[in-house]
Design a protein around this motif. Structure first.
Motif, PDB file in Angstrom:
ATOM      1  N   THR A 111      61.208  48.063  47.421  1.00 34.97           N
ATOM      2  CA  THR A 111      60.438  47.914  48.660  1.00 34.97           C
ATOM      3  C   THR A 111      60.810  49.045  49.603  1.00 34.97           C
ATOM      4  O   THR A 111      61.891  49.637  49.504  1.00 34.97           O
ATOM      5  CB  THR A 111      60.722  46.568  49.360  1.00 34.97           C
ATOM      6  N   THR A 113      59.204  51.677  53.210  1.00 36.94           N
ATOM      7  CA  THR A 113      58.156  52.152  54.116  1.00 36.94           C
ATOM      8  C   THR A 113      58.121  53.673  54.075  1.00 36.94           C
ATOM      9  O   THR A 113      59.172  54.316  54.148  1.00 36.94           O
ATOM     10  CB  THR A 113      58.410  51.673  55.562  1.00 36.94           C
ATOM     11  N   ARG A 115      56.826  57.019  55.908  1.00 37.53           N
ATOM     12  CA  ARG A 115      56.335  57.556  57.186  1.00 37.53           C
ATOM     13  C   ARG A 115      56.256  59.072  57.052  1.00 37.53           C
ATOM     14  O   ARG A 115      57.269  59.761  57.127  1.00 37.53           O
ATOM     15  CB  ARG A 115      57.270  57.178  58.334  1.00 37.53           C
ATOM     16  N   VAL A 139      51.673  55.598  58.118  1.00 36.01           N
ATOM     17  CA  VAL A 139      52.704  54.646  57.706  1.00 36.01           C
ATOM     18  C   VAL A 139      52.155  53.733  56.621  1.00 36.01           C
ATOM     19  O   VAL A 139      51.072  53.153  56.773  1.00 36.01           O
ATOM     20  CB  VAL A 139      53.191  53.785  58.897  1.00 36.01           C
ATOM     21  N   THR A 140      52.901  53.611  55.529  1.00 40.96           N
ATOM     22  CA  THR A 140      52.541  52.705  54.432  1.00 40.96           C
ATOM     23  C   THR A 140      53.766  51.907  54.017  1.00 40.96           C
ATOM     24  O   THR A 140      54.834  52.467  53.809  1.00 40.96           O
ATOM     25  CB  THR A 140      52.030  53.491  53.199  1.00 40.96           C
ATOM     26  N   HIS A 141      53.603  50.590  53.903  1.00 43.48           N
ATOM     27  CA  HIS A 141      54.649  49.723  53.358  1.00 43.48           C
ATOM     28  C   HIS A 141      54.339  49.458  51.888  1.00 43.48           C
ATOM     29  O   HIS A 141      53.180  49.250  51.516  1.00 43.48           O
ATOM     30  CB  HIS A 141      54.702  48.400  54.116  1.00 43.48           C
ATOM     31  N   TYR A 142      55.354  49.485  51.041  1.00 40.08           N
ATOM     32  CA  TYR A 142      55.121  49.265  49.622  1.00 40.08           C
ATOM     33  C   TYR A 142      56.099  48.239  49.064  1.00 40.08           C
ATOM     34  O   TYR A 142      57.191  48.038  49.603  1.00 40.08           O
ATOM     35  CB  TYR A 142      55.220  50.572  48.822  1.00 40.08           C
ATOM     36  N   ARG A 143      55.669  47.591  47.961  1.00 35.32           N
ATOM     37  CA  ARG A 143      56.513  46.587  47.303  1.00 35.32           C
ATOM     38  C   ARG A 143      56.192  46.585  45.815  1.00 35.32           C
ATOM     39  O   ARG A 143      55.023  46.547  45.418  1.00 35.32           O
ATOM     40  CB  ARG A 143      56.253  45.201  47.896  1.00 35.32           C
ATOM     41  N   GLU A 161      49.626  50.798  57.594  1.00 36.19           N
ATOM     42  CA  GLU A 161      49.510  50.540  59.036  1.00 36.19           C
ATOM     43  C   GLU A 161      48.461  51.449  59.659  1.00 36.19           C
ATOM     44  O   GLU A 161      47.823  51.095  60.641  1.00 36.19           O
ATOM     45  CB  GLU A 161      50.859  50.764  59.734  1.00 36.19           C
ATOM     46  N   HIS A 171      50.972  59.438  49.894  1.00 42.54           N
ATOM     47  CA  HIS A 171      52.270  58.797  50.102  1.00 42.54           C
ATOM     48  C   HIS A 171      52.949  58.471  48.779  1.00 42.54           C
ATOM     49  O   HIS A 171      54.160  58.685  48.609  1.00 42.54           O
ATOM     50  CB  HIS A 171      52.108  57.539  50.944  1.00 42.54           C
TER      51      HIS A 171
END
Length: 223
Positions: A111, A113, A115, A139-143, A161, A171
């Motif tokens: 997991t 983020t 940026r 901004v991207t969050h990944y899992r 985001e 990204h």
């Protein structure tokens, strides 16, 4: 099967609209991979989701876009008032989006983020690139959802985001895990491993612009 040549446009046949939800304010649709969201430059790039929808539902208006090669959920407004209302929700980041992708390798850590500031790579457009001096924040969050050792690839959840052009693709490339089948950013085997970009907009959530009711729509990826 090889991915399509990025220099040619071969939209999928128009077999009707895949409408997930429809009312007097908005439309929720599934866009197929390979179809532009809006008309492109040139007479050969006029077939797109917006035109197909408007041929059947005259007041439908585009609010956001998906890359041509990305499949999945898109929202369209019904009329100018709803177009303004949905635009405000996007600008205020009150519309949630979730994507599923298959990427090369195994994500580690599972997991995180990303940026990174992005800007158009003008000599190589439509490619985008990271530029720490001139780029716009993204901004991207990944899992990590699962790892497939036999294919040496990972199924990942991506939650942006921000909504920069090609954000998720660049990204993941910057993270060292390019999305499989990406004909712009993947090279060699990773480009050839899928007949299309393995990126799907799988979930969209918002409050209804008229009633305020919370809405959540989902679409299973076809890969």
């Amino acid at each position: 099967m090889k991915p399509a040549d990025p220099g040619t446009y071969q939209p999928p046949p128009d077999t009707g609209l895949d409408i997930i939800y429809q009312d007097e304010a908005l439309l929720i649709l599934n866009k197929p991979s390979g179809l532009l969201s809006v008309p492109g430059r040139g007479v050969d790039k006029q077939d797109c989701l917006a035109r197909r929808v408007q041929a059947r539902i005259a007041d439908a208006m585009i609010v956001h876009r998906l890359d041509m090669d990305t499949s999945g959920i898109m929202i369209m407004a019904r009329g100018a008032d709803m177009h303004r209302a949905l635009n405000r929700l996007f600008q205020q980041r009150e519309i949630g989006k979730r994507y599923i992708a298959l990427v090369a390798g195994r994500l580690d850590p599972p997991t995180g983020t990303i940026r990174l500031p992005l800007i158009t790579d003008w000599p190589n457009r439509p490619r985008q690139k990271v530029d720490h001096r001139l780029g716009k924040p993204s901004v991207t969050h990944y899992r990590l959802l699962s790892y497939q050792p036999e294919q040496v690839c990972s199924r990942v959840e991506l939650i942006p985001e921000t909504g920069r052009s090609h954000q998720l693709r660049v990204h993941m490339l910057a993270l060292g895990h390019v999305i499989l089948g990406d004909n712009l950013y993947a090279e060699g085997e990773n480009r050839q491993r899928a007949p299309r970009l393995l990126l799907h907009a799988s979930e969209l959530s918002l409050r209804h612009p008229l009633t305020g009711e919370p809405l959540r729509f989902t679409s299973e990826p076809p890969f």
